[in-house]
Design a protein around this motif. Structure first.
Motif, mmCIF file in Angstrom:
data_model
loop_
_atom_site.group_PDB
_atom_site.id
_atom_site.type_symbol
_atom_site.label_atom_id
_atom_site.label_comp_id
_atom_site.label_asym_id
_atom_site.label_seq_id
_atom_site.Cartn_x
_atom_site.Cartn_y
_atom_site.Cartn_z
ATOM 1 N N THR A 1 0.824 -1.202 0.000
ATOM 2 C CA THR A 1 0.000 0.000 0.000
ATOM 3 C C THR A 1 0.861 1.255 0.000
ATOM 4 O OG1 THR A 1 -1.678 1.253 1.227
ATOM 5 C CG2 THR A 1 -0.148 -0.044 2.521
ATOM 6 N N LEU B 1 -5.466 1.501 6.320
ATOM 7 C CA LEU B 1 -5.307 0.078 6.018
ATOM 8 C C LEU B 1 -4.729 -0.736 7.174
ATOM 9 C CD1 LEU B 1 -5.816 -1.882 3.709
ATOM 10 C CD2 LEU B 1 -3.454 -1.556 3.001
ATOM 11 N N SER C 1 3.105 3.730 -5.350
ATOM 12 C CA SER C 1 2.072 3.070 -6.153
ATOM 13 C C SER C 1 2.679 2.382 -7.367
ATOM 14 C CB SER C 1 1.027 4.103 -6.595
ATOM 15 O OG SER C 1 -0.050 3.479 -7.251
ATOM 16 N N ILE D 1 -2.908 -1.259 -2.718
ATOM 17 C CA ILE D 1 -3.707 -0.064 -2.542
ATOM 18 C C ILE D 1 -2.872 1.079 -3.092
ATOM 19 C CG2 ILE D 1 -5.021 1.375 -0.949
ATOM 20 C CD1 ILE D 1 -5.914 -1.532 -0.956
ATOM 21 N N ILE E 1 -11.640 3.826 -4.989
ATOM 22 C CA ILE E 1 -12.153 3.956 -3.630
ATOM 23 C C ILE E 1 -12.504 5.412 -3.307
ATOM 24 C CG2 ILE E 1 -11.648 3.662 -1.179
ATOM 25 C CD1 ILE E 1 -12.030 1.049 -2.673
ATOM 26 N N VAL F 1 -8.082 -0.158 -5.193
ATOM 27 C CA VAL F 1 -7.494 -1.469 -4.919
ATOM 28 C C VAL F 1 -7.077 -2.099 -6.249
ATOM 29 C CG1 VAL F 1 -7.825 -3.697 -3.783
ATOM 30 C CG2 VAL F 1 -9.067 -1.690 -2.963
ATOM 31 N N TYR G 1 -9.118 -9.375 0.036
ATOM 32 C CA TYR G 1 -9.460 -8.418 -1.023
ATOM 33 C C TYR G 1 -10.913 -7.969 -0.896
ATOM 34 C CZ TYR G 1 -10.701 -6.738 -5.697
ATOM 35 O OH TYR G 1 -11.185 -5.992 -6.740
ATOM 36 N N LEU H 1 -13.158 -0.261 2.566
ATOM 37 C CA LEU H 1 -12.563 0.957 2.014
ATOM 38 C C LEU H 1 -13.569 1.743 1.188
ATOM 39 C CD1 LEU H 1 -8.993 -0.274 1.027
ATOM 40 C CD2 LEU H 1 -9.636 1.174 2.957
#
Length: 298
Positions: free
Chosen positions: A97, A106, A129, A145, A160, A268, A283, A290
């Motif tokens: 994440t 998270l 990311s 994430i 999200i 996600v 998941y 989320l």
């Protein structure tokens, strides 16, 4: 030697006869007899002797069973392990994440998951990311994430929420006195930026480029916390995710830019292929929780 033959012996000993063992296993009596005959021929010994109405192991059969039942016990244990794996009670979940979402939202969810499923092995990491997405592509992570990845037919991205970004200034900076700060006001300001491949940096570059405003930056740092320290020291300003500067760090001022919004969609990330059951479980739980948090934030 087959496991079903060992299971037949176990049931004969438990029930006391071939007939009752057959009833318990749902076999015809002839099938139980065949299992024992085949095993006796293979071993070259007589396994059972009849005493009254009950069947007992012979001396040779007793020696055989003392050792063979360990195989059956191991098989039963292995079956339980596999059952737990198939139902998602055991397995290995690998998740990455971005730090802003990871630390604030998270990590508490991951802790709860570990408490509920203590037999599931977990690999958890905080990263950019871009790195997370690449690790998912390379089968090094199951779930990520982060921000929307480049178009990839093998990846799924479930949005999200938007992660907003604001301007962080040293407390004595001249722009602090302005009622409104525009993008043009930043053309002569030394902006502290993340590395060129970072999503935050791409968002900033995009807005400056679209507006035709030159971007001045003498310092590039790949860590948000270090950038904040540089801002606190008066080295420059930065545009950072709100989650990273809440609460506002000492010796800094947080301001919104007028007539422009810096933000990135967080979601996600996973591959389209079916995940291991434990990973699918996490998941789905993360996606549900989320999304609720995303709706509350919006």
């Amino acid at each position: 030697m087959e496991l079903k033959q060992l299971q037949t012996i176990k049931n004969i000993l438990t029930e006391g006869s071939y007939l009752k063992a057959a009833e318990k296993m749902g076999y015809a009596p002839s099938t139980v007899t065949l299992h024992i005959q085949q095993l006796e021929e293979e071993l070259g010994i007589k396994l059972f002797e009849k005493e009254g109405r009950r069947m007992h192991l012979s001396k040779e059969g007793d020696f055989f069973w003392m050792n063979a039942k360990l195989l059956l016990e191991h098989a039963d244990t292995f079956k339980k392990v596999m059952d737990n794996f198939v139902t998602g009670q055991m397995g290995h979940v690998r998740i990455g994440t971005i730090s802003t979402i990871g630390r604030s939202l998270l990590i508490p969810k991951i802790i709860d998951f570990c408490k509920e499923y203590p037999n599931i092995k977990l690999t958890f990491e905080l990263n950019s990311s871009e790195v997370i997405t690449q690790k998912i592509i390379n089968n090094q992570l199951d779930i990520g994430i982060g921000f929307a990845p480049p178009a990839n037919l093998n990846l799924l991205f479930e949005p999200i929420c938007l992660e907003p970004m604001d301007l962080l200034l040293p407390i004595g900076h001249p722009l602090v006195k302005k009622e409104e700060i525009t993008l043009k006001d930043l053309s002569d300001v030394n902006l502290l930026l993340t590395e060129s491949y970072c999503s935050y940096r791409n968002e900033i570059d995009k807005h400056f480029s679209t507006s035709g405003i030159p971007l001045k930056s003498m310092i590039q740092i790949n860590d948000g916390r270090t950038i904040i320290q540089f801002v606190q020291a008066g080295i420059g300003c930065s545009i950072l995710p709100v989650a990273a500067i809440e609460p506002v760090p000492d010796m800094t001022i947080r301001r919104k830019l007028a007539n422009i919004e810096f933000s990135l969609m967080v979601g996600v990330i996973r591959k389209k292929v079916q995940l291991e059951k434990a990973s699918e479980r996490l998941y789905n739980e993360l996606l549900y929780e989320l999304k609720i948090l995303g709706e509350l934030k919006s």
